[in-house]
Scaffold this motif. Structure first.
Motif, PDB file in Angstrom:
ATOM      1  N   GLN A  13      38.054  28.943  36.288  1.00 14.19           N
ATOM      2  CA  GLN A  13      39.113  29.475  35.428  1.00 14.19           C
ATOM      3  C   GLN A  13      38.545  30.144  34.182  1.00 14.19           C
ATOM      4  N   SER A  14      37.362  29.753  33.790  1.00 15.07           N
ATOM      5  CA  SER A  14      36.751  30.318  32.588  1.00 15.07           C
ATOM      6  C   SER A  14      35.395  30.922  32.930  1.00 15.07           C
ATOM      7  N   PRO A  15      35.402  31.987  33.729  1.00 11.34           N
ATOM      8  CA  PRO A  15      34.118  32.569  34.142  1.00 11.34           C
ATOM      9  C   PRO A  15      33.461  33.352  33.011  1.00 11.34           C
ATOM     10  N   ILE A  22      38.088  35.646  42.203  1.00  7.26           N
ATOM     11  CA  ILE A  22      39.328  36.053  41.535  1.00  7.26           C
ATOM     12  C   ILE A  22      40.492  35.520  42.364  1.00  7.26           C
ATOM     13  N   TYR A  23      41.207  34.559  41.802  1.00 12.93           N
ATOM     14  CA  TYR A  23      42.295  33.931  42.549  1.00 12.93           C
ATOM     15  C   TYR A  23      43.397  33.537  41.578  1.00 12.93           C
ATOM     16  N   PHE A  24      44.401  32.851  42.101  1.00  8.91           N
ATOM     17  CA  PHE A  24      45.618  32.618  41.327  1.00  8.91           C
ATOM     18  C   PHE A  24      45.364  31.925  39.999  1.00  8.91           C
ATOM     19  N   ALA A  25      44.314  31.081  39.924  1.00  5.02           N
ATOM     20  CA  ALA A  25      44.096  30.302  38.705  1.00  5.02           C
ATOM     21  C   ALA A  25      43.464  31.114  37.579  1.00  5.02           C
ATOM     22  N   ASP A  41      44.945  36.184  35.817  1.00 12.12           N
ATOM     23  CA  ASP A  41      45.459  36.681  34.535  1.00 12.12           C
ATOM     24  C   ASP A  41      44.341  36.801  33.508  1.00 12.12           C
ATOM     25  N   LEU A  42      43.479  35.796  33.462  1.00 12.93           N
ATOM     26  CA  LEU A  42      42.360  35.838  32.518  1.00 12.93           C
ATOM     27  C   LEU A  42      41.429  36.993  32.843  1.00 12.93           C
ATOM     28  N   TYR A  43      41.197  37.226  34.136  1.00 10.02           N
ATOM     29  CA  TYR A  43      40.325  38.331  34.541  1.00 10.02           C
ATOM     30  C   TYR A  43      40.893  39.667  34.077  1.00 10.02           C
ATOM     31  N   VAL A  44      42.174  39.867  34.313  1.00  9.04           N
ATOM     32  CA  VAL A  44      42.814  41.130  33.939  1.00  9.04           C
ATOM     33  C   VAL A  44      42.822  41.300  32.420  1.00  9.04           C
ATOM     34  N   ASN A  45      43.151  40.238  31.700  1.00 13.12           N
ATOM     35  CA  ASN A  45      43.181  40.333  30.235  1.00 13.12           C
ATOM     36  C   ASN A  45      41.798  40.627  29.655  1.00 13.12           C
ATOM     37  N   ALA A  68      31.903  37.459  43.420  1.00 19.76           N
ATOM     38  CA  ALA A  68      33.196  36.932  43.872  1.00 19.76           C
ATOM     39  C   ALA A  68      33.090  36.482  45.320  1.00 19.76           C
ATOM     40  N   ASN A  69      33.139  35.159  45.541  1.00 20.97           N
ATOM     41  CA  ASN A  69      33.098  34.652  46.904  1.00 20.97           C
ATOM     42  C   ASN A  69      34.376  34.985  47.663  1.00 20.97           C
ATOM     43  N   PHE A  70      35.479  35.021  46.955  1.00 23.75           N
ATOM     44  CA  PHE A  70      36.738  35.371  47.610  1.00 23.75           C
ATOM     45  C   PHE A  70      37.703  35.924  46.574  1.00 23.75           C
ATOM     46  N   ILE A  71      38.672  36.680  47.058  1.00 20.60           N
ATOM     47  CA  ILE A  71      39.769  37.188  46.241  1.00 20.60           C
ATOM     48  C   ILE A  71      41.051  36.891  47.007  1.00 20.60           C
ATOM     49  N   ASP A  72      41.969  36.151  46.400  1.00 23.86           N
ATOM     50  CA  ASP A  72      43.204  35.839  47.119  1.00 23.86           C
ATOM     51  C   ASP A  72      44.258  36.902  46.825  1.00 23.86           C
ATOM     52  N   SER A  73      45.432  36.725  47.427  1.00 24.46           N
ATOM     53  CA  SER A  73      46.475  37.744  47.325  1.00 24.46           C
ATOM     54  C   SER A  73      46.964  37.915  45.888  1.00 24.46           C
ATOM     55  N   VAL A  74      47.014  36.819  45.121  1.00 21.73           N
ATOM     56  CA  VAL A  74      47.470  36.910  43.735  1.00 21.73           C
ATOM     57  C   VAL A  74      46.470  37.715  42.911  1.00 21.73           C
ATOM     58  N   GLY A  75      45.177  37.421  43.091  1.00 18.35           N
ATOM     59  CA  GLY A  75      44.159  38.168  42.370  1.00 18.35           C
ATOM     60  C   GLY A  75      44.149  39.631  42.744  1.00 18.35           C
ATOM     61  N   ALA A  76      44.300  39.925  44.045  1.00 15.88           N
ATOM     62  CA  ALA A  76      44.301  41.320  44.499  1.00 15.88           C
ATOM     63  C   ALA A  76      45.488  42.081  43.921  1.00 15.88           C
ATOM     64  N   LYS A  77      46.661  41.438  43.897  1.00 17.38           N
ATOM     65  CA  LYS A  77      47.848  42.114  43.357  1.00 17.38           C
ATOM     66  C   LYS A  77      47.705  42.384  41.866  1.00 17.38           C
ATOM     67  N   ALA A  78      47.155  41.414  41.131  1.00 17.41           N
ATOM     68  CA  ALA A  78      47.004  41.593  39.696  1.00 17.41           C
ATOM     69  C   ALA A  78      46.071  42.754  39.383  1.00 17.41           C
TER      70      ALA A  78
END
Length: 691
Positions: free
Chosen positions: A494-496, A534-537, A540-544, A607-617
Motif C-alpha cells: 500500500q505504501s510503495p 497496482i491493485y485495489f489497495a 488511488d495512492l499510485y494515481v495521486n 509490478a507482479n500484477f495489476i488488477d481490474s481496479v488498478g487498470a481502470k484507475a
C-alpha cells in the motif's frame, strides 16, 4: 562490452513477429494426464513417499557406518535426559518422554527427507502441549476430600490426573498427525513461508521465556499451580514468588550446581568444538551422578526433594486414543502442527543447503504427520526436530538417518532394561537441563539491534511475536504474530516507493534522480517508477503520486494564480485575500509549462500484477489527460483486463524503458510540440508506460 543494435520494439511489432503458445488442453485432459498410471509414475511416487529407498540401497557401509554409529550414540545420550525433562513440560510422567524419543525416530527414518535432523521431543512443542493438557485436566478436577471426616485439606489424586493428562496429550498428538498428513497430501508445504524467520525467532524466544518460568518451581522445589492461557507467565511468576519462603534448600543447591556445571560444559563444547572429537556429554553425566547421589543420600525421603518416580519397564501395547476429547483440541492441534513443521523444515533446509541435497516440504509434512499419528497409538506426545540434538548429530559425524536408528536403539535399551535406574533422579536436575538448553534461544535477543539497523518492519514482527506470545500464550501469540506479519505485507504494497528515473550517461541504466547524482532526466520526458503491484489497495495512492510527481510538476504557478490539474474538466479556484473566488472554466486557466514535457513513461517492471481496479484507475487518468500511452511488460494480464481499448493500444507498450525513451525522442523530433500553447484547453501529451 555490452553492445547491441536493433530497431525499437513495441508490443504491436512483437505480436506480429512472435507466436504465443496456445494452451489447448482442456481440464479433462489435464486431469486424465495427472491421474494416468505408468510404471515410471508409480516408481516416482514410491520414491517420493519412501525417501529411504533413494539412499539406503547405495549406502556406503565402510564410509558412513562408523560415523553414523558414533553420532547416534552421542545423540542418544543427549536424547535420554531431554526426553525425561521435556515430558515435565508436557505435563505427563517422564517415561512418556522416552516413548516419544523412540517410536517417531523409527518412523522418520523411512519417510523423512532430511539426513541430519534429530526427531523427538522439543521444548517449544512440549510446552504448547503442556498448556493444553493443564487446561483440559487441571489439578482442581482431581481434588479428593479425606474420608475420615477430619479437617485435613483436600489432596490431588495424581494417578487419575496423570492418566487424564496422558489421554489429552495422546489425542492432541493424533490430531496433529492427521492435520500434518492432510496438509502434506494437499501440497500445503508452502504454509511455512508465512512463518517468516523474525516471527519464528521472536515466537521461540517467547516460548523459551514460558519454559524458563515453568521450571522455576522445580528448581526451587516449591509446590505451585501450573497456569495456561493469557498472562500465564505473570501468574506463574507471582505464584512462585508468593511461595518462595517454602523453598527446598537441598533442591535449590542441587539444581544450581547442575546448572553451573552444564553451562560450563556447554561453553567448553562451543569454544573447542573443532578440537573435541565428540561433545562432552554433560547432560548424561549430570543425570548419572545426581541419580547416584539422590539414591545414596535418600534425597527424596530425608530431604523431601521431588524425584522422577516410577518408570515402568518395557513398552506399552498399542491403544486407540480417546476421540471424545477431539472437539476441544482442534484449534490447538493446528497451532502445534504448523509450529512443529516450521521448526523442522527450517532446520532441515539449513542442513540440506550446507551438504548439497534437497528436502521436500510436503514430504516432511507427511513424515512428521505419520510420526505423530502412528506413535500416538503407543502413548507418545507430539514431536518435531530438536535444534540442539540435530547439531550434536551433525557435529559428531552423522551422515544419514542411520544415526537416528542408533539413537532409537539407545532409548529402547533404557526403556526396556534400565529405566528403573533413573527413578531417584531429582526433578530439579531435569529443570537445570531444560534451562541450560534455553541459552541458545535467549541469544536470539541479539536479533533486536541487528534488525533495528537493517529492517524496522522485521523488527516490529519480531517484537510483536515475542510480546504477544509472552502475554497471550503461545497459541494466541502465534495467531497475532501471523496476522501482523500479513498486515506488514499489505502495508508495504500500500505504501510503495515511487521515483522519477533518469538516465546514467553511457549506460543502459535508469536510476532515481533524487538518489543518484549521475542520473539525469531526458529533456521533455518523465519516467515514473513504482516498486509494487497496482491493485485495489494502492491504486488511488499510485494515481495521486503520479499526478504529484509527474503530471503537476510539468506546470508552475503564475504569480497571483493557483491551479490544480484534475482528471477531467479541471476547475481552478482562485483565492485572494483569504476569500474563495468563483469557479473558472478550463479556458480561464492560465498555466505555463515548467519544461517542455512531451512524454511520460510509466515503468511497471516491478509490478507482479495489476488488477481490474488498478487498470481502470490508470486508464481513467491517462484517458482524461493524454491521448497516448506506452509501456514495458508482458501484457497478457492487461489483455485479460481489456486494458487496450479506445485510445490506449498495444503500440504504446515497449519491452524496455530505453525502447520507450527512443520512441518518444524519435516521435517528438518529427512532430510539433503540443505543450507550447500555454492557453490551449486541449493539451496533447504522450504517456509512455513501461510495465
Amino acid at each position: 562490452m555490452y553492445k547491441i543494435e536493433r530497431p525499437v520494439y513495441d508490443e504491436a511489432f512483437i505480436r506480429l513477429q512472435l507466436n504465443r503458445k496456445e494452451k489447448s488442453t482442456t481440464l479433462r485432459q489435464r486431469l486424465s494426464h495427472q491421474f494416468r498410471c505408468s510404471s515410471e509414475k508409480a516408481k516416482a511416487a514410491a520414491l517420493n513417499f519412501l525417501p529411504i529407498l533413494t539412499w539406503l540401497p547405495s549406502y556406503p557401509v565402510k564410509k558412513y557406518l562408523f560415523s553414523d554409529v558414533v553420532s547416534g550414540v552421542s545423540t542418544g545420550v543427549v536424547q535420554l535426559p531431554q526426553g525425561l525433562a521435556y515430558a515435565m513440560l508436557a505435563a505427563v510422567p517422564p517415561v512418556y518422554g522416552l516413548y516419544s524419543s523412540f517410536y517417531p525416530l523409527l518412523i522418520y527414518i523411512f519417510f523423512g527427507t532430511s539426513r541430519h535432523v534429530s526427531i523427538g521431543t522439543f521444548a517449544v512443542i512440549s510446552l504448547m502441549i503442556g498448556g493444553v493438557v493443564v487446561r483440559e485436566a487441571p489439578d482442581s478436577m482431581f481434588y479428593i476430600q479425606p474420608t475420615n471426616g477430619t479437617n485435613a485439606t483436600a489432596f490431588v489424586d495424581e494417578e487419575a490426573r496423570d492418566a487424564r493428562r496422558v489421554s489429552v496429550a495422546v489425542m492432541l498428538t493424533t490430531l496433529v498427525g492427521i492435520i500434518q498428513i492432510v496438509l502434506g497430501l494437499l501440497r500445503f508445504g508452502f504454509v511455512a513461508i508465512y512463518l517468516t524467520e523474525p516471527l519464528v525467532r521472536g515466537f521461540t524466544t517467547a516460548a523459551s521465556m514460558h519454559v524458563f518460568v515453568s521450571q522455576l518451581k522445580y528448581l526451587l522445589g516449591v509446590k505451585t499451580q501450573r497456569f495456561s492461557g493469557p498472562l500465564s507467565v505473570i501468574y506463574s511468576v507471582k505464584a512462585v514468588f508468593s511461595d518462595i519462603t517454602s523453598t527446598n534448600i537441598t533442591s535449590l543447591i542441587v539444581g544450581l550446581v547442575c546448572l553451573i556445571f552444564l553451562y560450563v560444559v556447554k561453553d567448553i563444547n562451543e569454544r573447542f568444538k573443532k578440537k573435541l572429537p565428540i561433545p562432552i556429554p554433560g547432560e548424561i553425566i549430570v543425570v548419572i551422578v545426581s541419580t547416584g547421589i539422590s539414591y545414596g543420600m535418600s534425597l527424596s525421603t530425608d530431604y523431601k526433594v521431588d524425584v522422577v518416580g516410577k518408570i515402568p519397564t518395557g513398552l506399552l501395547p498399542p491403544a486407540v486414543p480417546e476421540f471424545s476429547l477431539l472437539p476441544s483440541l482442534v484449534t490447538d492441534s493446528f497451532a502445534v502442527a504448523v509450529v512443529g513443521f516450521s521448526i523442522d523444515i527450517s532446520l532441515a533446509k539449513i542442513f540440506a543447503l550446507k551438504y548439497g541435497y534437497s528436502v521436500d516440504g510436503n514430504q516432511e509434512l507427511i513424515a512428521l504427520g505419520l510420526c505423530n499419528f502412528i506413535s500416538s497409538f503407543f502413548r507418545t506426545f507430539a514431536i518435531t526436530c530438536s535444534m540442539s540434538r540435530s547439531l550434536v548429530q551433525e557435529s559428531t559425524g552423522g551422515k544419514t538417518q542411520i544415526a537416528g536408528l542408533v539413537v532409537s536403539l539407545v532409548v529402547l535399551v533404557v526403556v526396556v532394561a534400565i529405566g528403573f535406574v533413573f527413578q531417584p533422579l531429582p526433578q530439579t536436575v531435569l529443570a537445570a537441563i531444560i534451562m541450560v538448553n534455553l541459552v541458545g534461544m535467549f541469544k536470539q535477543f541479539r536479533d533486536i539491534p541487528t534488525l533495528w539497523r537493517t529492517s524496522k518492519i522485521e523488527l516490529a514482527i519480531w517484537l510483536v511475536a515475542f510480546v504477544a506470545s509472552v502475554l497471550l500464550g503461545l497459541e494466541y501469540g502465534l495467531l497475532v504474530a501471523v496476522t501482523f506479519a500479513i498486515l506488514t505485507v499489505i502495508y508495504r504494497t500500500q505504501s510503495p516507493k515511487t521515483a522519477v528515473l533518469g538516465h546514467v550517461s553511457d549506460t543502459g541504466l535508469y536510476c532515481d534522480v533524487d538518489e543518484y547524482e549521475e542520473a539525469a532526466e531526458y529533456e521533455g520526458i518523465k519516467i515514473f517508477c513504482s516498486n509494487s503491484s497496482i491493485y485495489f489497495a494502492n491504486s488511488d495512492l499510485y494515481v495521486n503520486t503520479l499526478k504529484e510527481k509527474v503530471i503537476q510538476s510539468a506546470y508552475k504557478k503564475e504569480e497571483g494564480v493557483t491551479h490544480e490539474v484534475l482528471p477531467c474538466n479541471p476547475v481552478v479556484e482562485e483565492q485572494k485575500n483569504g476569500e474563495l473566488g468563483d469557479k473558472a472554466s478550463e479556458t480561464d486557466i492560465f498555466i505555463e509549462p515548467l519544461s517542455t514535457v512531451h512524454s511520460i513513461i510509466l515503468d511497471w517492471t516491478s509490478a507482479n500484477f495489476i488488477d481490474s481496479v488498478g487498470a481502470k484507475a490508470i486508464k481513467q487518468v491517462l484517458s482524461f489527460q493524454w491521448n497516448q500511452i506506452q509501456s514495458k511488460q508482458s501484457v497478457v494480464q492487461l489483455d485479460t483486463l481489456q486494458f487496450f481499448t479506445g485510445i490506449i493500444t498495444t503500440d504504446m507498450v515497449f519491452p524496455t524503458v530505453h525502447d520507450a525513451v527512443l520512441h518518444c525522442q524519435h516521435r517528438n523530433s518529427h512532430q510539433p510540440n503540443n505543450l507550447t500553447g500555454a492557453n490551449t484547453g486541449n493539451q496533447e501529451e504522450v504517456v509512455e508506460a513501461t510495465c
